[in-house]
Each structure stands twice: as C-alpha cells, then as structure tokens.
Design a protein around this motif. Structure first.
Motif, mmCIF file in Angstrom:
data_model
loop_
_atom_site.group_PDB
_atom_site.id
_atom_site.type_symbol
_atom_site.label_atom_id
_atom_site.label_comp_id
_atom_site.label_asym_id
_atom_site.label_seq_id
_atom_site.Cartn_x
_atom_site.Cartn_y
_atom_site.Cartn_z
ATOM 1 N N GLY A 179 6.941 -2.259 -3.383
ATOM 2 C CA GLY A 179 6.781 -1.227 -4.322
ATOM 3 C C GLY A 179 6.161 -1.805 -5.668
ATOM 4 N N LYS A 180 6.563 -3.134 -6.031
ATOM 5 C CA LYS A 180 6.063 -3.937 -7.061
ATOM 6 C C LYS A 180 5.059 -5.057 -6.374
ATOM 7 C CE LYS A 180 10.317 -2.705 -9.631
ATOM 8 N NZ LYS A 180 11.313 -3.399 -10.264
ATOM 9 N N LEU A 181 3.976 -5.159 -7.479
ATOM 10 C CA LEU A 181 2.982 -6.234 -7.054
ATOM 11 C C LEU A 181 3.676 -7.568 -7.462
ATOM 12 C CD1 LEU A 181 0.059 -6.702 -6.271
ATOM 13 C CD2 LEU A 181 -0.370 -6.750 -8.591
ATOM 14 N N GLY A 182 3.539 -8.731 -6.408
ATOM 15 C CA GLY A 182 3.664 -9.877 -6.618
ATOM 16 C C GLY A 182 5.421 -10.098 -6.347
ATOM 17 N N LYS A 183 6.080 -8.955 -5.923
ATOM 18 C CA LYS A 183 7.567 -9.111 -5.653
ATOM 19 C C LYS A 183 7.679 -8.921 -3.984
ATOM 20 C CE LYS A 183 9.275 -9.296 -9.757
ATOM 21 N NZ LYS A 183 10.350 -9.920 -10.043
ATOM 22 N N GLY A 184 8.761 -9.763 -3.470
ATOM 23 C CA GLY A 184 9.360 -9.572 -2.185
ATOM 24 C C GLY A 184 8.744 -10.389 -1.304
ATOM 25 N N MET A 185 9.656 -10.504 -0.205
ATOM 26 C CA MET A 185 9.213 -11.223 1.009
ATOM 27 C C MET A 185 9.572 -10.269 2.198
ATOM 28 S SD MET A 185 10.393 -15.250 0.380
ATOM 29 C CE MET A 185 12.140 -14.785 0.645
ATOM 30 N N PRO A 186 8.616 -10.220 3.386
ATOM 31 C CA PRO A 186 9.146 -9.484 4.528
ATOM 32 C C PRO A 186 10.087 -9.913 5.219
ATOM 33 C CG PRO A 186 7.133 -10.796 5.113
ATOM 34 C CD PRO A 186 7.469 -11.083 3.588
ATOM 35 N N LEU A 187 11.424 -9.026 5.352
ATOM 36 C CA LEU A 187 12.414 -9.422 5.942
ATOM 37 C C LEU A 187 12.249 -9.434 7.593
ATOM 38 C CD1 LEU A 187 15.703 -9.936 5.768
ATOM 39 C CD2 LEU A 187 15.995 -7.285 5.913
ATOM 40 N N GLY A 188 12.684 -10.474 8.223
ATOM 41 C CA GLY A 188 12.294 -10.768 9.770
ATOM 42 C C GLY A 188 11.242 -11.765 9.864
ATOM 43 N N ASN A 189 10.522 -12.119 8.752
ATOM 44 C CA ASN A 189 9.568 -13.287 8.987
ATOM 45 C C ASN A 189 10.350 -14.853 9.145
ATOM 46 O OD1 ASN A 189 7.554 -11.660 9.396
ATOM 47 N ND2 ASN A 189 6.261 -12.563 7.581
ATOM 48 N N LEU A 190 9.779 -15.725 9.892
ATOM 49 C CA LEU A 190 10.422 -17.080 9.638
ATOM 50 C C LEU A 190 10.142 -17.781 8.605
ATOM 51 C CD1 LEU A 190 11.497 -19.695 11.248
ATOM 52 C CD2 LEU A 190 8.980 -20.277 11.647
ATOM 53 N N THR A 191 9.021 -17.587 7.948
ATOM 54 C CA THR A 191 8.747 -18.121 6.721
ATOM 55 C C THR A 191 9.617 -17.414 5.596
ATOM 56 O OG1 THR A 191 6.943 -16.656 6.322
ATOM 57 C CG2 THR A 191 6.179 -18.737 6.865
ATOM 58 N N SER A 192 9.971 -16.096 5.759
ATOM 59 C CA SER A 192 10.859 -15.550 4.632
ATOM 60 C C SER A 192 12.303 -16.161 4.792
ATOM 61 C CB SER A 192 11.068 -14.105 5.042
ATOM 62 O OG SER A 192 9.738 -13.784 4.762
ATOM 63 N N GLN A 193 12.702 -16.450 6.014
ATOM 64 C CA GLN A 193 14.162 -17.009 5.973
ATOM 65 C C GLN A 193 13.800 -18.453 5.328
ATOM 66 O OE1 GLN A 193 14.920 -17.330 10.215
ATOM 67 N NE2 GLN A 193 14.650 -14.799 10.420
ATOM 68 N N PHE A 194 13.073 -19.302 5.621
ATOM 69 C CA PHE A 194 12.889 -20.775 4.958
ATOM 70 C C PHE A 194 12.710 -20.687 3.581
ATOM 71 C CE2 PHE A 194 9.820 -24.155 3.899
ATOM 72 C CZ PHE A 194 10.901 -25.045 4.101
ATOM 73 N N PHE A 195 11.703 -19.768 3.096
ATOM 74 C CA PHE A 195 11.540 -19.657 1.545
ATOM 75 C C PHE A 195 12.891 -19.008 1.043
ATOM 76 C CE2 PHE A 195 6.752 -19.007 2.787
ATOM 77 C CZ PHE A 195 6.516 -20.363 2.654
ATOM 78 N N ALA A 196 13.455 -18.389 1.681
ATOM 79 C CA ALA A 196 14.694 -17.781 1.046
ATOM 80 C C ALA A 196 15.711 -18.903 0.475
ATOM 81 C CB ALA A 196 15.524 -16.709 1.958
ATOM 82 N N ASN A 197 15.717 -19.863 1.527
ATOM 83 C CA ASN A 197 16.734 -21.375 1.049
ATOM 84 C C ASN A 197 15.722 -22.223 -0.158
ATOM 85 O OD1 ASN A 197 18.820 -20.878 2.689
ATOM 86 N ND2 ASN A 197 17.990 -22.230 4.226
ATOM 87 N N VAL A 198 14.580 -22.172 -0.055
ATOM 88 C CA VAL A 198 13.681 -23.071 -0.907
ATOM 89 C C VAL A 198 13.769 -22.290 -2.487
ATOM 90 C CG1 VAL A 198 11.459 -23.324 -1.840
ATOM 91 C CG2 VAL A 198 11.944 -23.731 0.782
ATOM 92 N N TYR A 199 14.052 -20.959 -2.359
ATOM 93 C CA TYR A 199 14.174 -20.138 -3.600
ATOM 94 C C TYR A 199 15.319 -20.588 -4.437
ATOM 95 C CZ TYR A 199 12.367 -16.623 -6.776
ATOM 96 O OH TYR A 199 12.268 -15.598 -8.084
ATOM 97 N N LEU A 200 16.498 -20.071 -3.377
ATOM 98 C CA LEU A 200 17.829 -20.423 -4.074
ATOM 99 C C LEU A 200 18.480 -21.695 -3.954
ATOM 100 C CD1 LEU A 200 19.618 -17.200 -2.755
ATOM 101 C CD2 LEU A 200 18.650 -17.772 -5.101
ATOM 102 N N ASN A 201 17.612 -22.880 -3.639
ATOM 103 C CA ASN A 201 17.927 -24.079 -3.749
ATOM 104 C C ASN A 201 18.129 -24.522 -5.296
ATOM 105 O OD1 ASN A 201 18.529 -26.746 -2.533
ATOM 106 N ND2 ASN A 201 16.565 -27.366 -3.458
ATOM 107 N N GLU A 202 17.366 -23.545 -6.131
ATOM 108 C CA GLU A 202 17.159 -23.841 -7.637
ATOM 109 C C GLU A 202 18.626 -23.419 -8.081
ATOM 110 O OE1 GLU A 202 14.292 -24.862 -9.481
ATOM 111 O OE2 GLU A 202 13.943 -25.330 -7.585
#
Length: 397
Positions: A238-261
C-alpha cells in the motif's frame, strides 16, 4: 576482491593484532603468575573484541561476478528445488536446466533481469497473513544472492538471534530462554520479569531504503545492490518503498539483517545481558520490572527513529514468569511448558476432519513432534487412545 580474499586479509590483520597483544602480555610479567594470568585474560578479551570489530567493519565488493557464475546458479537451483523436486514447475525448469541457467546468467550479466510479478494468497493460521509466491526462476536468483551474502552477514549476527539460521531454530531459542530464566531468577529464588515484545506489522512496514543502507555498510558492489533493489521493488504494498514479500527466502534473510541493528542497540548500547530474538519477536529477562519498562521505552524510540518501525501496543508487555509467558507456540513457566490453547483447538479441529489411517497418522506424527517439547505426556496418551478408537470405527466400514 572476492569473498575468500577478503576473509583471508581480515583474518591476517586479526592475527597480527593478536600476536601484538600476546607479545605485550609476555613483556608484562612484573608481579608473578597471578598478575600474568590477569594480563592473559585481559589480552584474550581485547583480541576477541578486536576480531568482532574487524568482522563488523570489513566490507566486500566485486561480488557480482561470483553471483553470476554458473556454479553458483547451479547450486542455487539445487537449493530452490529441495523438497519440491516433484512439483510440475520444477520438472519443467529442470527439463532444460542448462539452457534456463545460462539464460538467467546472461540476464544477470547484462543487468536486464526482471523478476516476474508475485502471486499472492491469504492464509489463516490462525492469524490472517498475505503470502507472496515467487516464480521458480526468481527463487533460483534469491538463493544465488543468499549464497553470496549470507556468509558475510552471518559473522556479525549475534548469537541470540534464532530465526532462519543454521544450527538455531525454535527449540534452540527455548533452551536458551530456559538458561536465562534460571540465571535471572537464581533457580527460582528471586522474581523474574519478562519483556515479551513484537514489532507491529513488521514485514509490511520495513523501509526499503533503510534496508539498502544497512546492506551497503557491508556490500559495496553496486551491481549487487541494484539487483537487491529490483527484488524489493517487486513487492507491491500500500505504501511506496515499504515492506517485503512474506514467503520469499530473501525476505527471511533481510528480516535478520534489518533487525540486527536492534540486536546491536540492545546488546551494546543498553548493555542487556538476557535478550533473544526470533524474527520480529524478542524477549528480555530481568529481576527488576522498572528496568524492563525503561528498556521498552528506549527500544521503542530507537525503532521509530532509526528503523521506522514501532512496537505492537497489545503484544509488547512485561509479565512475571510465574504467570507464564507465551513464546514461540508454547506457554513457558519456570518448571514446565504447556501448549498454546489456540494450537490445541486448531489441532483437534483438523484431526476431526481427517479420514483414513495414513492421513491421520501423518498429521499426528507431525503434531507430536511439536507437542513433545512441552509437558504433554498425558495429553498425548489421550489423543492416541482417541485416534485408535477412531481408526477402529473407520475400519468397520
């Protein structure tokens, strides 16, 4: 510089520093063995800190050529087809495997690769979730990317991040929580409070530009960054530049990268000792409720300012361990674990709709694998007795 060279040069620098500290320690034996032992411990701590720092600041470029290599794409295909080798779309891709991989390679090298539109569907399990399904050739690309960058980021993830990592998982997180609760409560002789928190609509609200900036701290290869941008932009929210597709391998990995901060903020800025995270769920244990209230407020400020996220107001609460804490599908108490009531109701409802011995036993085996990690022996015996009765009744007809 490829991955192996970068890792080797980093290791060499760390070794030089370790030798320097070791020599410094050997020159410091002034007051006998006790003082020398103290210097040994101090030097070891400094070396470990230096190794962590080097891993943190090391950057990598010229990775795109390795990503595009046929060997990497072939490995990515093998990972993408795992447990799906009998699916029609996998068999179609595999029937002209070399041709399909060469085509992907050419598209990547020419930077003309474009992911196909995602197929979305809704599941209720019991929470309503929108799942995005990528085309199989795109999944090969996702694995190809993770083959290259996952080992780089794995070095800087904290030990107590348990989702989507080798050697981790739900049951490792629960064991770690058990260890934490014993330490904080001094074997249940002191009060133990738990901040159980959840990030509101995490996958839908991840800021893609913030994610790219985080990845760019380590990855300096512009071609690889542009490929990641294409994959992120393929998600239409719904918002430009927001979100990742739930179900993708890359999304699972990027989820950890993002919250590593967040992990680094909690561990290094707040100096929290008893903290663990599983995707966007995290817990902090402490003997003082007021400390946890302060941590919660500071974490919420950090999430809003730095990561453009926020804590879920209804799912981020401080509880006393004696009353139980909902964690990763279980209700955890000091001396025991129980299953969540919603999971039990869902299982019983599903079991009542199944017909045939094979289907019933297949479902039962999978669910028992989950239930056996809680204190459910009597409950499982009752379920087995009920199922045996149900099977005998079915066999009459």
């Amino acid at each position: 510089m490829n991955i192996e060279t970068a890792v080797q040069s980093t290791s060499e620098r760390a070794t030089c520093r370790a030798l320097w500290f070791h020599n410094l320690n050997n020159r410091s034996d002034l007051n006998g063995n006790n003082r020398n032992l103290n210097y040994n411990n101090r030097a070891r701590g400094i070396v470990q800190a230096m190794l962590g720092f080097l891993n943190m600041v090391a950057t990598y470029d010229n990775l795109y050529g390795t990503l595009c290599s046929y060997d990497n794409l072939q490995l990515a295909f093998k990972k993408a087809r795992k447990r799906k080798s009998h699916k029609l779309y996998v068999l179609e891709f595999e029937s002209a495997l070399e041709s399909n991989l060469r085509k992907l390679q050419q598209e990547l090298q020419a930077e003309t690769y474009k992911p196909a539109p995602l197929k979305t569907f809704v599941i209720r399990d019991p929470k309503t979730r929108k799942i995005s399904k990528s085309h199989f050739r795109d999944r090969v690309i996702h694995h190809a990317i993770c083959n290259i960058i996952e080992p780089i980021f794995e070095k800087v993830f904290i030990c107590d991040s348990f989702a989507n990592r080798k050697g981790k998982g739900v049951h490792s997180a629960l064991k770690r929580f058990d260890k934490f609760k014993r330490k904080v409560s001094r074997n249940n002789t002191k009060s133990c409070y738990v901040l159980k928190a959840d990030i509101r609509h995490y996958f839908d609200t991840v800021d893609q530009e913030v994610l790219i900036k985080i990845i760019s701290k380590k990855i300096k290869d512009e071609k690889l960054i542009n490929l990641i941008r294409k994959i992120l932009a393929n998600h239409k929210s719904g918002k430009l530049g927001k979100g990742m597709p739930l179900g993708n391998l890359t999304s699972q990995f990027f989820a950890n990268v993002y919250l590593n901060e967040l992990d680094y903020f909690v561990k290094h800025r707040l100096k929290v000792k008893y903290y663990l995270r599983y995707v966007d769920d995290f817990v902090i244990l402490h003997s003082s409720k007021s400390f946890l209230e302060d941590y919660k407020a500071r974490i919420d400020i950090f999430l809003r300012k730095q990561l453009k996220l926020e804590l879920h107001p209804d799912k981020s609460k401080i509880k006393q361990l004696n009353y139980g804490v909902g964690l990763l599908g279980y209700r955890v108490f000091y001396y025991h674990k129980l299953l969540r009531k919603t999971n039990i109701r869902k299982f019983l409802k599903r079991l009542s709709t199944l017909e045939g011995k094979e289907r019933i036993m297949e479902h039962l085996t999978g669910w028992f694998g989950y239930a056996m990690h809680a204190n459910t022996y009597r409950f499982r015996c009752k379920i087995l007795e009920s199922v045996q009765t149900q099977i005998r009744f079915c066999n009459r007809f």
